[in-house]
Design a protein around this motif. Structure first.
Motif, mmCIF file in Angstrom:
data_model
loop_
_atom_site.group_PDB
_atom_site.id
_atom_site.type_symbol
_atom_site.label_atom_id
_atom_site.label_comp_id
_atom_site.label_asym_id
_atom_site.label_seq_id
_atom_site.Cartn_x
_atom_site.Cartn_y
_atom_site.Cartn_z
ATOM 1 N N TYR A 1 0.846 -1.187 0.000
ATOM 2 C CA TYR A 1 0.000 0.000 0.000
ATOM 3 C C TYR A 1 0.884 1.242 0.000
ATOM 4 N N GLU A 2 0.430 2.274 -0.722
ATOM 5 C CA GLU A 2 1.128 3.557 -0.747
ATOM 6 C C GLU A 2 0.245 4.600 -0.059
ATOM 7 N N VAL A 3 0.847 5.356 0.843
ATOM 8 C CA VAL A 3 0.126 6.374 1.608
ATOM 9 C C VAL A 3 0.579 7.749 1.124
ATOM 10 N N TYR A 4 -0.390 8.602 0.831
ATOM 11 C CA TYR A 4 -0.108 9.934 0.287
ATOM 12 C C TYR A 4 -0.577 11.012 1.253
ATOM 13 N N ARG A 5 0.255 12.034 1.398
ATOM 14 C CA ARG A 5 -0.131 13.259 2.105
ATOM 15 C C ARG A 5 -0.357 14.301 1.026
ATOM 16 N N GLY A 6 -1.635 14.609 0.762
ATOM 17 C CA GLY A 6 -1.927 15.423 -0.410
ATOM 18 C C GLY A 6 -1.478 14.658 -1.649
ATOM 19 N N PRO A 7 -0.733 15.282 -2.564
ATOM 20 C CA PRO A 7 -0.275 14.576 -3.771
ATOM 21 C C PRO A 7 1.046 13.826 -3.582
ATOM 22 N N THR A 8 1.631 13.922 -2.378
ATOM 23 C CA THR A 8 2.976 13.379 -2.152
ATOM 24 C C THR A 8 2.940 12.015 -1.476
ATOM 25 N N LYS A 9 3.603 11.031 -2.070
ATOM 26 C CA LYS A 9 3.700 9.716 -1.433
ATOM 27 C C LYS A 9 4.681 9.808 -0.270
ATOM 28 N N VAL A 10 4.214 9.432 0.924
ATOM 29 C CA VAL A 10 5.057 9.576 2.115
ATOM 30 C C VAL A 10 5.421 8.243 2.750
ATOM 31 N N GLU B 1 5.282 3.668 2.154
ATOM 32 C CA GLU B 1 4.938 2.463 1.405
ATOM 33 C C GLU B 1 5.120 1.280 2.347
ATOM 34 N N VAL B 2 4.081 0.442 2.469
ATOM 35 C CA VAL B 2 4.120 -0.673 3.414
ATOM 36 C C VAL B 2 3.739 -1.952 2.688
ATOM 37 N N PRO B 3 4.126 -3.121 3.211
ATOM 38 C CA PRO B 3 3.756 -4.390 2.571
ATOM 39 C C PRO B 3 2.264 -4.667 2.664
ATOM 40 N N GLY B 4 1.799 -5.646 1.897
ATOM 41 C CA GLY B 4 0.384 -5.962 1.839
ATOM 42 C C GLY B 4 -0.190 -6.450 3.147
ATOM 43 N N SER B 5 0.673 -6.917 4.055
ATOM 44 C CA SER B 5 0.186 -7.396 5.354
ATOM 45 C C SER B 5 -0.145 -6.253 6.302
ATOM 46 N N VAL C 1 4.756 -24.411 -1.927
ATOM 47 C CA VAL C 1 4.175 -23.132 -2.324
ATOM 48 C C VAL C 1 3.729 -22.420 -1.051
ATOM 49 N N PRO C 2 4.196 -21.186 -0.800
ATOM 50 C CA PRO C 2 3.842 -20.477 0.434
ATOM 51 C C PRO C 2 2.331 -20.353 0.601
ATOM 52 N N PRO C 3 1.856 -20.342 1.847
ATOM 53 C CA PRO C 3 0.414 -20.203 2.078
ATOM 54 C C PRO C 3 -0.095 -18.859 1.593
ATOM 55 N N ARG C 4 -1.346 -18.848 1.164
ATOM 56 C CA ARG C 4 -1.968 -17.580 0.787
ATOM 57 C C ARG C 4 -2.347 -16.846 2.058
ATOM 58 N N ALA C 5 -1.720 -15.730 2.293
ATOM 59 C CA ALA C 5 -1.964 -14.958 3.513
ATOM 60 C C ALA C 5 -2.063 -13.496 3.136
ATOM 61 N N ASP C 6 -2.589 -12.717 4.053
ATOM 62 C CA ASP C 6 -2.717 -11.278 3.837
ATOM 63 C C ASP C 6 -1.360 -10.640 4.107
ATOM 64 N N GLY C 7 -0.416 -10.851 3.192
ATOM 65 C CA GLY C 7 0.947 -10.379 3.371
ATOM 66 C C GLY C 7 1.934 -11.479 3.028
ATOM 67 N N VAL C 8 3.196 -11.227 3.329
ATOM 68 C CA VAL C 8 4.269 -12.136 2.969
ATOM 69 C C VAL C 8 4.645 -13.010 4.156
ATOM 70 N N VAL C 9 4.825 -14.311 3.904
ATOM 71 C CA VAL C 9 5.281 -15.242 4.934
ATOM 72 C C VAL C 9 6.785 -15.385 4.802
ATOM 73 N N ALA C 10 7.527 -14.978 5.834
ATOM 74 C CA ALA C 10 8.984 -14.958 5.764
ATOM 75 C C ALA C 10 9.646 -15.965 6.694
ATOM 76 N N GLU C 11 8.882 -16.616 7.567
ATOM 77 C CA GLU C 11 9.468 -17.551 8.534
ATOM 78 C C GLU C 11 8.736 -18.887 8.476
ATOM 79 N N TYR C 12 9.518 -19.980 8.507
ATOM 80 C CA TYR C 12 8.954 -21.325 8.457
ATOM 81 C C TYR C 12 9.586 -22.207 9.531
#
Length: 325
Positions: free
Chosen positions: A66-75, A77-81, A249-260
């Motif tokens: 996700y990208e977060v904007y303050r007015g027209p400026t991107k301030v 950026e965070v992962p999908g999780s 195949v990594p599980p489908r999750a709301d974000g990235v799975v980095a640890e197993y």
């Protein structure tokens, strides 16, 4: 007076063979764009920060970030999780407007959300005293995927501006000073969680955390929806020893799975943590088994989900050193 023929509809019909005459901006060559995030809120966290939150966006190919904007400026950026972020380095006593856009795993950027507005309080730079600890923190499950938390208010020598909610060591939510209750959503059924609350003043000073509120969501979770899939296990010899080769195949999750965690013969055998960009398609891993041939093993794997809990185990596979697995 001679009538002039109207050519626009004809022209549009011809062009429609190649592309839409009324392109709405909702699709591209890679597919439909992610939707605009909903439920966007913004609340001042201190004199120089604002806490922005939004609801998760569903997309056919998944959300990369996700990208977060303050007015027209991107301030930010965070992962999908992540569905919240603290926007810092702001000015005291200033009004701001924020929007959020989702980007899918194909790289397509969706439209902006509706604006969420917040005004930072006056600067309290000389304030070095933290608020008192919030008291009487309590929680209860609200269905199988949400928990309601409440606490008594903290005090400060000047003013409490907000309350931060933590799940384990991770800040997951923030509310304004006028609120002493909130609902945490996006949880899993049949899972035990621990939450704490801390108060924050305008200078950014944080209070001590409350005692942990432990809540178990009702229901059952067989883990199939959060387990790695297409799990395969084989062995190979090298330098007089045998190694276990895994792929999944990594599980489908709301974000990235980095640890197993790999479980061998019913017990945890090893764990791995990916740095950088964890695999999103097929992942692989190998580790040492021993020098003796003809030894049978049972193996399965699970991932730690973005919410901090373990997902379900994969199907169990049986291998034999020196054999085909």
């Amino acid at each position: 007076m001679r009538r002039v023929p109207v050519l626009v509809p004809v022209l549009c019909a011809v062009l429609a063979l190649l592309s839409s005459c009324a392109w709405s901006g909702t699709e591209e060559e890679g597919g439909r764009l992610p939707a605009a995030p909903t439920g966007v809120t913004a609340a001042a966290g201190s004199a120089t920060s604002v806490h922005v939150m939004w609801n998760a966006v569903a997309a056919g190919h998944g959300i990369r970030g996700y990208e977060v904007y303050r007015g027209p400026t991107k301030v930010k950026e965070v992962p999908g999780s992540a569905h919240m972020v603290d926007v810092t380095m702001l000015r005291p006593s200033t009004a701001y407007a924020f929007t959020v856009r989702a980007r899918d795993t194909d790289g397509q950027l969706g439209p902006p959300s509706k604006e969420a507005r917040a005004t930072t309080p006056a600067d309290m730079a000389a304030d070095h005293s933290a608020p008192t600890r919030p008291g009487r923190a309590e929680g209860r499950a609200v269905g199988s995927r949400a928990v309601q938390l409440s606490w008594s208010g903290a005090t400060d020598d000047l003013d409490v501006v907000s309350y931060d909610i933590y799940q384990g060591d991770t800040k997951i939510h923030s509310v304004g000073a006028s609120q002493t209750a909130t609902v945490v959503t996006g949880l899993r059924p049949g899972t035990r969680y621990a939450f704490t609350v801390r108060a924050r003043d305008a200078a950014g000073n944080l209070s001590p955390a409350t005692a942990a509120v432990r809540v178990t969501t009702p229901g059952t979770d067989d883990g199939r929806g959060t387990a790695p899939t297409a799990f395969r296990a084989t062995t190979h010899p090298a330098d007089g020893a045998y190694y276990l080769d895994l792929s999944w195949v990594p599980p489908r999750a709301d974000g990235v799975v980095a640890e197993y965690q790999v479980q061998l013969d019913g017990r945890p055998a090893t764990s791995l943590v990916y740095g950088g960009s964890p695999p999103r398609d097929r992942a692989t891993y190998s580790f040492y088994l021993g020098r003796e041939a003809g030894v049978g093993h049972r193996v399965r794997i699970r991932g730690r989900l973005p919410d901090g809990t373990w997902g379900g185990f994969s199907a169990e596979r049986t291998v034999t050193t020196g054999g085909r697995g």
